[in-house]
Design a protein around this motif. Structure first.
Motif, PDB file in Angstrom:
ATOM      1  N   THR A 277       0.842  -1.096   0.089  1.00  0.00           N
ATOM      2  CA  THR A 277      -0.082   0.114  -0.016  1.00  0.00           C
ATOM      3  C   THR A 277       0.817   1.181   0.083  1.00  0.00           C
ATOM      4  N   GLY A 278       2.018   1.114  -0.016  1.00  0.00           N
ATOM      5  CA  GLY A 278       3.246   2.224  -0.009  1.00  0.00           C
ATOM      6  C   GLY A 278       2.972   3.043  -1.344  1.00  0.00           C
ATOM      7  N   ARG A 279       3.412   4.352  -1.292  1.00  0.00           N
ATOM      8  CA  ARG A 279       3.153   5.076  -2.534  1.00  0.00           C
ATOM      9  C   ARG A 279       3.691   4.400  -3.863  1.00  0.00           C
ATOM     10  N   SER A 280       4.985   4.208  -3.660  1.00  0.00           N
ATOM     11  CA  SER A 280       5.673   3.653  -4.967  1.00  0.00           C
ATOM     12  C   SER A 280       4.943   2.365  -5.562  1.00  0.00           C
ATOM     13  N   ALA A 281       4.787   1.226  -4.324  1.00  0.00           N
ATOM     14  CA  ALA A 281       4.290   0.004  -4.681  1.00  0.00           C
ATOM     15  C   ALA A 281       2.773  -0.066  -5.327  1.00  0.00           C
ATOM     16  N   ARG A 282       1.915   1.023  -4.621  1.00  0.00           N
ATOM     17  CA  ARG A 282       0.633   1.152  -5.006  1.00  0.00           C
ATOM     18  C   ARG A 282       0.371   1.053  -6.713  1.00  0.00           C
ATOM     19  N   ARG A 283       1.345   2.081  -7.285  1.00  0.00           N
ATOM     20  CA  ARG A 283       1.285   2.174  -8.584  1.00  0.00           C
ATOM     21  C   ARG A 283       1.102   1.121  -9.226  1.00  0.00           C
ATOM     22  N   HIS A 284       1.657   0.118  -8.983  1.00  0.00           N
ATOM     23  CA  HIS A 284       1.960  -1.319  -9.773  1.00  0.00           C
ATOM     24  C   HIS A 284       1.095  -2.435  -9.071  1.00  0.00           C
ATOM     25  N   LEU A 285      -0.022  -2.014  -8.529  1.00  0.00           N
ATOM     26  CA  LEU A 285      -0.605  -3.449  -7.923  1.00  0.00           C
ATOM     27  C   LEU A 285      -0.894  -4.360  -8.909  1.00  0.00           C
ATOM     28  N   ARG A 286      -1.517  -4.025 -10.051  1.00  0.00           N
ATOM     29  CA  ARG A 286      -2.094  -4.975 -11.051  1.00  0.00           C
ATOM     30  C   ARG A 286      -0.954  -5.835 -11.344  1.00  0.00           C
ATOM     31  N   SER A 287       0.306  -5.016 -11.675  1.00  0.00           N
ATOM     32  CA  SER A 287       1.413  -6.014 -12.139  1.00  0.00           C
ATOM     33  C   SER A 287       2.092  -6.794 -11.061  1.00  0.00           C
TER      34      SER A 287
END
Length: 407
Positions: A277-287
């Motif tokens: 749920t961190g800012r950087s990780a959240r951008r790539h949830l689907r991946s």
């Protein structure tokens, strides 16, 4: 007896120089350093822990008669002309193996080296950080506070530039003092051989299966879990490389391991692992979820296998069970190395590389003669000064042990 007074070194002698950011200013630095005299102190600042690459974001130099230069290698990425101007002179670095790769990327390749950290180790100093060495050897205290900063920031704050300039301010003076100590202790030739070895060492080869070094991977016991680790690690590396961000800032290892253990099937389940749920990780949830699914559903033949034995000996703590005779040889060799290191006031790992000791004692020469031990140590990369100090005592110790076991 009173302790000598320590002098605080708060400012460079000539002040903080302007940062070199264009070709004309760099050309002036090249001329100034070509006209100087004596060794050249060099340091480089990276953004380890912040950026993906290990590139330099600031290069500092100082030479007698040339002053100090601070070069921005983002604006001036080619230091070939500077290298050519000083190529025949000694370059002084502290912990050279850390800075040489990023300097080489810039076209700056020393041919003569003096490493003040390694000199300190050979002389038996207990703490060999630059600040400590300068204080103990020269009686000067450096302001140390920005070594772990993000040097990719622009513009660089003035206090960071002050810190960077001070890192080379007295490096040549430290080199001179340590060189005198090495000479008086009979260790100068040893140091020169070590410095030449650093320069001659080939570039490190890429690691095989680097994903296996994920912190905490020992918790993952299933092959499918390992497949998830591999898929997530590979995806993270691609993202980190593309945006030039340290992989751990994209997604921490702990998240990769937990996802391999939980193997979530939905984005909601994935986000129950907090780091996702961190800012950087959240951008790539689907991946991330696609990578987990891919690892979870791979055909059996495509699953990663447990690591097999490497090309070297097993961990030393297993020797007693796997080969008791080898364990006794290792203990005897280590005792010899420890005694010699104590006699010559240096760490055992600098007297002889631990890997060489392990390989020698795991698969020793058949006859254990002094000549065979000398030849084997040379094959294992030991330097001549190391062989001269250790080969005969180790051969004798191993011969005595062999005589006992066969007697």
């Amino acid at each position: 007896m009173t302790e000598p007074e320590i002098q605080l070194l708060l400012e460079p002698r000539e002040g903080i120089p302007p940062v070199i950011e264009d070709d004309a200013a760099l050309a002036a630095v090249v001329r100034a350093f070509a006209a100087g005299s004596g060794p050249i102190a060099v340091d480089a600042e990276r953004a380890s822990g912040y950026r993906y690459s290990g590139r330099a974001y600031l290069v500092q130099l100082r030479r007698n008669g040339s002053g100090t230069a601070l070069i921005d290698p983002v604006a001036c990425p080619d230091l070939t002309a500077l290298h050519e101007a000083v190529v025949d002179h000694e370059i002084v670095l502290h912990a050279a193996t850390q800075d040489l790769p990023c300097l080489t990327e810039l076209g700056f390749r020393p041919r003569r080296l003096f490493d003040t950290e390694l000199a300190g180790r050979l002389l038996g100093y207990e703490r060999v950080g630059l600040g400590t060495m300068v204080e103990v050897v020269l009686g000067l205290r450096l302001e140390k506070g920005h070594s772990a900063a993000d040097w990719s920031n622009r513009p660089l704050p003035m206090d960071w530039l002050r810190y960077a300039a001070l890192d080379v301010e007295v490096l040549v003076e430290l080199r001179d003092a340590l060189s005198a100590e090495l000479t008086s202790s009979g260790k100068l030739e040893w140091a020169m051989e070590e410095f030449s070895s650093i320069l001659a060492a080939p570039a490190a080869s890429p690691r095989s299966d680097p994903w296996r070094r994920t912190s905490g991977i020992h918790r993952v016991r299933s092959l499918r879990g390992l497949a998830v680790v591999r898929e997530l690690w590979t995806l993270r590396d691609e993202i980190a490389r593309e945006i030039d961000l340290a992989p751990g800032r994209v997604l921490p290892d702990s998240a990769i391991v937990q996802a391999a253990l939980d193997q979530p099937r939905t984005t909601k389940a994935l986000t129950e692992i907090a780091p996702f749920t961190g800012r950087s990780a959240r951008r790539h949830l689907r991946s991330w979820l696609t990578a987990v699914t891919r690892g979870r559903t791979l055909p059996d033949p495509d699953l990663p296998q447990p690591m097999g034995p490497g090309d070297g000996p097993p961990p030393a703590n297993r020797w007693a069970d796997r080969d008791p005779a080898a364990a006794r040889r290792l203990a005897a060799a280590r005792a010899v190395i420890a005694a010699l290191a104590d006699e010559h006031r240096m760490p055992t790992e600098n007297l002889l590389q631990p890997d060489a000791v392990r390989r020698l004692t795991w698969e020793p020469p058949a006859d254990l003669s002094e000549e065979s031990i000398v030849a084997r140590l040379a094959e294992l990369g030991a330097r001549q000064w190391q062989i001269a100090l250790t080969a005969v005592p180790m051969a004798k110790a191993l011969q005595r042990l062999d005589a006992k076991s066969t007697g």
